[in-house]
Design an enzyme around this catalytic site. Structure first.
Site, mmCIF file in Angstrom:
data_model
loop_
_atom_site.group_PDB
_atom_site.id
_atom_site.type_symbol
_atom_site.label_atom_id
_atom_site.label_comp_id
_atom_site.label_asym_id
_atom_site.label_seq_id
_atom_site.Cartn_x
_atom_site.Cartn_y
_atom_site.Cartn_z
ATOM 1 N N ASP A 4 0.926 -1.101 -0.068
ATOM 2 C CA ASP A 4 -0.144 -0.002 -0.025
ATOM 3 C C ASP A 4 0.744 1.319 -0.048
ATOM 4 O OD1 ASP A 4 -2.223 1.796 1.045
ATOM 5 O OD2 ASP A 4 -3.304 -0.245 0.971
ATOM 6 N N PRO A 51 -0.056 4.615 18.096
ATOM 7 C CA PRO A 51 -0.367 3.812 19.176
ATOM 8 C C PRO A 51 -0.867 2.309 18.935
ATOM 9 C CG PRO A 51 -0.989 5.987 19.723
ATOM 10 C CD PRO A 51 -0.580 5.911 18.052
ATOM 11 N N ASP A 102 10.196 0.435 0.829
ATOM 12 C CA ASP A 102 9.389 1.282 -0.065
ATOM 13 C C ASP A 102 9.895 1.503 -1.745
ATOM 14 O OD1 ASP A 102 8.571 3.566 -1.303
ATOM 15 O OD2 ASP A 102 9.146 5.202 0.056
ATOM 16 N N ASP A 118 13.871 2.885 -1.197
ATOM 17 C CA ASP A 118 14.661 3.012 -0.055
ATOM 18 C C ASP A 118 13.928 2.055 1.104
ATOM 19 O OD1 ASP A 118 12.585 4.463 1.377
ATOM 20 O OD2 ASP A 118 13.300 6.234 0.329
ATOM 21 N N HIS A 162 -3.425 6.064 3.651
ATOM 22 C CA HIS A 162 -4.254 4.835 3.280
ATOM 23 C C HIS A 162 -3.831 3.444 3.793
ATOM 24 C CE1 HIS A 162 -5.677 1.752 0.541
ATOM 25 N NE2 HIS A 162 -7.014 2.293 0.588
ATOM 26 N N GLU A 191 -8.843 -6.130 14.431
ATOM 27 C CA GLU A 191 -9.443 -7.441 14.241
ATOM 28 C C GLU A 191 -8.510 -8.633 15.009
ATOM 29 O OE1 GLU A 191 -11.607 -8.565 10.362
ATOM 30 O OE2 GLU A 191 -9.789 -7.628 9.889
ATOM 31 N N ASN A 244 -5.502 -9.378 20.583
ATOM 32 C CA ASN A 244 -4.386 -9.720 21.508
ATOM 33 C C ASN A 244 -3.564 -10.954 20.551
ATOM 34 O OD1 ASN A 244 -4.693 -7.793 23.456
ATOM 35 N ND2 ASN A 244 -6.136 -9.286 24.530
ATOM 36 N N ASN A 301 -13.823 0.812 -6.692
ATOM 37 C CA ASN A 301 -14.835 1.713 -6.160
ATOM 38 C C ASN A 301 -15.370 2.290 -7.383
ATOM 39 O OD1 ASN A 301 -13.990 0.920 -3.750
ATOM 40 N ND2 ASN A 301 -12.742 2.878 -3.250
ATOM 41 N N SER A 316 -11.445 -0.911 -0.311
ATOM 42 C CA SER A 316 -9.929 -1.013 0.445
ATOM 43 C C SER A 316 -10.287 -1.429 1.874
ATOM 44 C CB SER A 316 -9.498 0.280 0.349
ATOM 45 O OG SER A 316 -8.684 0.654 -0.721
#
Length: 602
Positions: free
Chosen positions: A153, A161, A172, A177, A186, A197, A200, A270, A341
């Site tokens: 993506d 967090p 990338d 890089d 996105h 989902e 833990n 879409n 997406s």
């Protein structure tokens, strides 16, 4: 491979909707027999490819160094290069030059794909977690495997967090890089859905950046990203990207992934269009996902078609974004997006949980589980908008008891002399399946574990008409532990007589014995062409016509009323012959049949 649970393959969205028995719509072609299909076009003109690069793959052992000096070698697809088209030259012309070379194996546009999302404004909790059953599934998982989901993506914000500690080092490809941070938002949104989902459970995110800051990227980078993900331990690859145009390069990369045991999930797109013309959505090996809203309704933007396997939430989906991409007015690192997406991310998260629970589960078993754990929506059975239905693992049992479900033949679907049988086995099981037809033994098959199985029975000796298939599961001691039954039909001569005619939907059941059928056409009809020879009713098992009274309702609509009551629990065919014409002289494009079964008793 597409999800392979059997069922009627859906047709692409028709130009006119078809209603069976209450109103049957038929489409006409021109007097010369030329049928017009809405939305069917040839290959796009060079100017419409939307890219300034092409991909050239050279043949093995050839002098592929003959590529231009500024060609960009694909890192993971050998002998393949992304080549910039010189300014002022047409893309198609340059591709034709390479196609004419004897050392070239493949030429295609280096399409620019983009993230499959739309802005949304509704805030709140991520309602899709409960709708997919991921919250319950994550609590039931008992395995101790680790699953890696490659988010191919725009990168991932590893400092968020919600994602902190879950994100692995990535790459990338858009900038060449090792910094796979997200400069668009996105990819972080997709990763957040998967993380929510997972709960833990041991699900890790592998960021593979192939889209730039505008959310766009070349096929060459996406293909390289897929290879990278496989070679760096991905168990699931999420492709919430796409665009029109078939891409053999992407298809080769996806097939590589699946052949090495990686589940590949793709957004349908879409554009409110047929997803089969999009990549990667149209690639057979992907699980292709359409989007639904909170009301379980397919969204207006979602692509559709025969390639759609499953539907998932894709409207007003809240998830993580980098702070500089948080534009909803509340700077908390969360925002809401719409798109297939998001729907694809929900399916990827489920696939990851299945692999955490069982590290040995195969791609096919994951796909089968997803298809089996879906709420049917839209037309009964598989359809072009929802696929097998809306994914729902709320009732998925990790250590479930042994059970069996017959998937095919479907009730009242005609079969040939060879009866194709498909069935699903749930729970912890090892043994074999035994098949009976009308109580007589017809064969057996080894069943080493839970999963989906197929076999073919020779039913040539059976009389024409209705029969009953029974499938029993016997463990290794010979004890019967589960079973099921399904009716099926040995075809009559009607199947040969009307072979190749268009069939409207699946058989309708429980039709009253005194039912009057309404047939509605799409153009004003020449009444003289609607006769007892062109509009007919047949009893299926005997192939005998049933006398009917035909009455004109208006220019478009006619009714058929049987002169005598129909037989109970009997199959019939309505037949509309192509000799019917419109007032303008247009013939029906094709003959049409519609099936129905009457009620059990009067």
């Amino acid at each position: 491979m597409k999800l392979v649970l059997p069922g009627r393959r859906p047709a692409a969205r028709p130009s006119l909707y078809v209603l069976v028995f209450l109103a049957v719509c038929f489409l006409f072609g021109g007097p010369a027999g030329v049928a017009m299909a809405k939305g069917v076009t040839g290959p796009p003109a060079a100017e419409t490819y939307g890219t300034d690069r092409i991909i050239v793959k050279f043949k093995p052992g050839k002098n592929y160094y003959a590529a231009p000096a500024d060609a960009r070698a694909m890192r993971h697809m050998r002998r393949a290069y992304s080549i910039k088209v010189p300014g002022g030259e047409k893309l198609e012309t340059v591709m034709d030059v390479y196609r004419s070379r004897s050392d070239v194996e493949l030429v295609q546009p280096d399409y620019i794909r983009q993230a499959c999302l739309l802005p949304a404004t509704v805030a709140g909790e991520n309602w899709g977690i409960a709708r997919t059953g991921a919250d319950k599934l994550s609590q039931r998982v008992t395995g101790n495997s680790e699953a890696v989901v490659a988010v191919v993506d725009s990168g991932v914000d590893a400092r968020h967090p919600l994602l902190y500690g879950r994100v692995l080092p990535g790459y990338d490809f858009a900038n060449g890089d090792d910094d796979a941070a997200d400069d668009n938002g996105h990819g972080t949104h997709i990763a957040g859905i998967i993380a929510m989902e997972a709960g833990n459970q041991r699900v890790r995110i592998l960021p593979v950046k192939v889209l730039d800051s505008s959310g766009k990227g070349y096929d060459s980078d996406i293909a390289d990203g897929i290879y990278y993900a496989v070679d760096h331990g991905a168990d699931v690859i999420n492709l919430s990207i796409g665009g029109p145009g078939r891409s053999p390069v992407l298809e080769e990369a996806v097939n590589y992934a699946v052949s090495r045991g990686v589940v590949v999930v793709a957004a349908a797109g879409n554009s409110s269009a047929d997803a089969s013309g999009y990549s990667p959505a149209g690639i057979q090996a992907c699980i292709t996902v359409s989007a639904v809203d909170r009301n379980d309704t397919i969204t207006k933007f979602s692509n559709y078609g025969t390639v759609v396997d499953i539907a998932a939430p894709g409207k007003d989906i809240v998830s993580s974004v980098p702070l500089d991409a948080d534009t909803d007015g509340i700077l908390d690192g969360y925002t809401s997006y719409d798109g297939t997406s998001m729907a694809a991310a929900f399916v990827s998260g489920i696939a990851a949980l299945l692999r955490v629970n069982d590290g040995s589960i195969t791609v096919q078993q994951v796909e089968n589980a997803i298809a089996l754990n879906a709420d049917d929506a839209g037309e009964k059975g598989r359809d072009p908008y929802y696929g097998f239905g809306i994914i729902n693992f709320s009732n998925y049992l990790i250590n479930e008891p042994v059970s069996l479900k017959i998937l095919a033949p479907s009730p009242f679907v005609a079969q040939g002399n060879r009866l194709s049988v498909s069935y699903a086995v749930y729970g912890t099981f090892s043994g074999y399946a035994r098949f009976r037809v009308d109580g007589l033994f017809y064969g057996s098959q080894k069943v080493p574990s839970a999963g989906c199985y197929n076999t073919v029975l020779n039913v040539e000796a059976l009389a024409k008409g209705m029969h009953t298939l029974a499938v029993e599961l016997l463990d290794n001691t010979g004890k019967t532990v589960a079973g099921g039954q399904a009716p099926f039909v040995v075809p009559s001569i009607l199947d040969d007589q009307f072979a190749g005619w268009r069939v409207l939907g699946s058989a309708r059941e429980n039709i009253p014995l005194d039912h009057t059928f309404t047939v509605k056409f799409s153009l004003p009809i020449d009444e003289k062409t609607v006769t007892g020879e062109s509009l007919q009713l047949y009893r299926y098992d005997t192939a005998q016509p049933v006398a009917v009274i035909i009455r004109r309702i208006d220019d478009f609509t006619f009714q058929m009323r049987p002169q005598e009551a129909l037989e109970p629990a009997t199959r019939y065919w309505v037949v509309v012959r192509p000799s019917i014409r419109s007032r303008a002289g247009f013939n029906l494009k094709e003959g049409v049949v519609a099936h129905f079964v009457t009620v059990q008793s009067s």
